[in-house]
Design a protein around this motif. Sequence first.
Motif, short mmCIF file in Angstrom:
data_model
loop_
_atom_site.label_atom_id
_atom_site.label_comp_id
_atom_site.label_asym_id
_atom_site.label_seq_id
_atom_site.Cartn_x
_atom_site.Cartn_y
_atom_site.Cartn_z
N ARG A 175 5.50 -3.47 5.34
CA ARG A 175 6.88 -3.07 5.08
C ARG A 175 7.28 -3.41 3.65
NH1 ARG A 175 9.14 -5.23 9.17
NH2 ARG A 175 9.83 -7.19 8.25
N SER A 191 5.30 -3.56 1.07
CA SER A 191 4.63 -2.58 0.21
C SER A 191 5.39 -1.26 0.20
CB SER A 191 3.19 -2.36 0.71
OG SER A 191 2.55 -1.33 -0.02
N LEU A 192 5.78 -0.80 1.39
CA LEU A 192 6.54 0.45 1.50
C LEU A 192 7.85 0.37 0.73
CD1 LEU A 192 7.23 2.48 4.75
CD2 LEU A 192 9.05 1.91 3.18
N TYR A 200 9.24 2.54 -2.40
CA TYR A 200 10.41 3.39 -2.16
C TYR A 200 11.51 3.09 -3.18
CZ TYR A 200 14.13 5.73 0.49
OH TYR A 200 15.16 6.55 0.88
N GLU A 224 -2.38 -2.66 2.48
CA GLU A 224 -2.93 -1.37 2.89
C GLU A 224 -4.40 -1.48 3.29
OE1 GLU A 224 0.09 1.05 -0.11
OE2 GLU A 224 -2.02 0.76 -0.63
N TYR A 264 3.17 6.80 3.91
CA TYR A 264 4.38 6.09 4.29
C TYR A 264 5.47 7.12 4.60
CZ TYR A 264 2.50 1.77 2.14
OH TYR A 264 1.75 0.66 1.81
N LEU A 290 11.16 3.10 9.24
CA LEU A 290 10.00 2.96 8.38
C LEU A 290 8.71 3.07 9.20
CD1 LEU A 290 11.20 -0.19 6.38
CD2 LEU A 290 11.73 2.22 5.92
N ILE A 296 4.12 4.28 8.96
CA ILE A 296 2.98 4.95 8.36
C ILE A 296 2.53 6.00 9.36
CG2 ILE A 296 0.57 4.76 7.60
CD1 ILE A 296 1.13 1.94 6.70
#
Length: 212
Positions: A46, A48-49, A53, A92, A121, A203, A205
């Motif tokens: 999360r 990383s996302l 973003y 990842e 993502y 959120l 993947i």
Amino acid sequence: MKNIEIFEQLHYRVNELYERIIADLGEKHYSIVEDFFNPKEVVALRGSLLKLYEENNFKKSAIGNKTNEEVIKSIRGDFILWINEQQANLAEKIYFDKINALVEYLNKTCFMGILQKEFHYAVYPKGTFYKRHLDTFQNDERRKLSIVCYLNDASWQNENGGELVIYTENGEEIINPLPGKIVIFESQVLEHEVKPVLDNKRLSITGWLKTR
């Protein structure tokens, strides 16, 4: 000797999980695993996302594949960022390690012939959704299995919306997007949709396991 026994027990549990996924796919064409990723892994993914973003790396999603791509807000409202496994960060890499282990098991035990995979993502802001659809294209039928992994915060409430609805012969399977949960289903068999997000950001993947 004790370490060997512990390893064998862990190895058995992993295989047992994969066998349950295989059984589910054979029986009803989809499988739901509540804690495929543990809380620490979810937090890392999360993070990383959200970093990517906030850096405006995401783009508006589209309908169709690269040869037939069109953005239609009335059908789909999420923002996506494709993940390159060769350039994966630490979080990842953990994600791909688990997915690759599953793929290897599926290929060895079920001869699925999965040779490729693609993941991105996905962020669904408040008010967005994805209408009922099938995860395959008229000019490309390589997608075998669809996989969704949820990365919402541990405080996520069902009232926030964003449920995944899978349409089966027996009705609807409604799945709340709780963190760590994955949903695997046959891409060319089951229609599905994402219900409107009523609060916060949803959120995840999302990706596909593909044959030749």
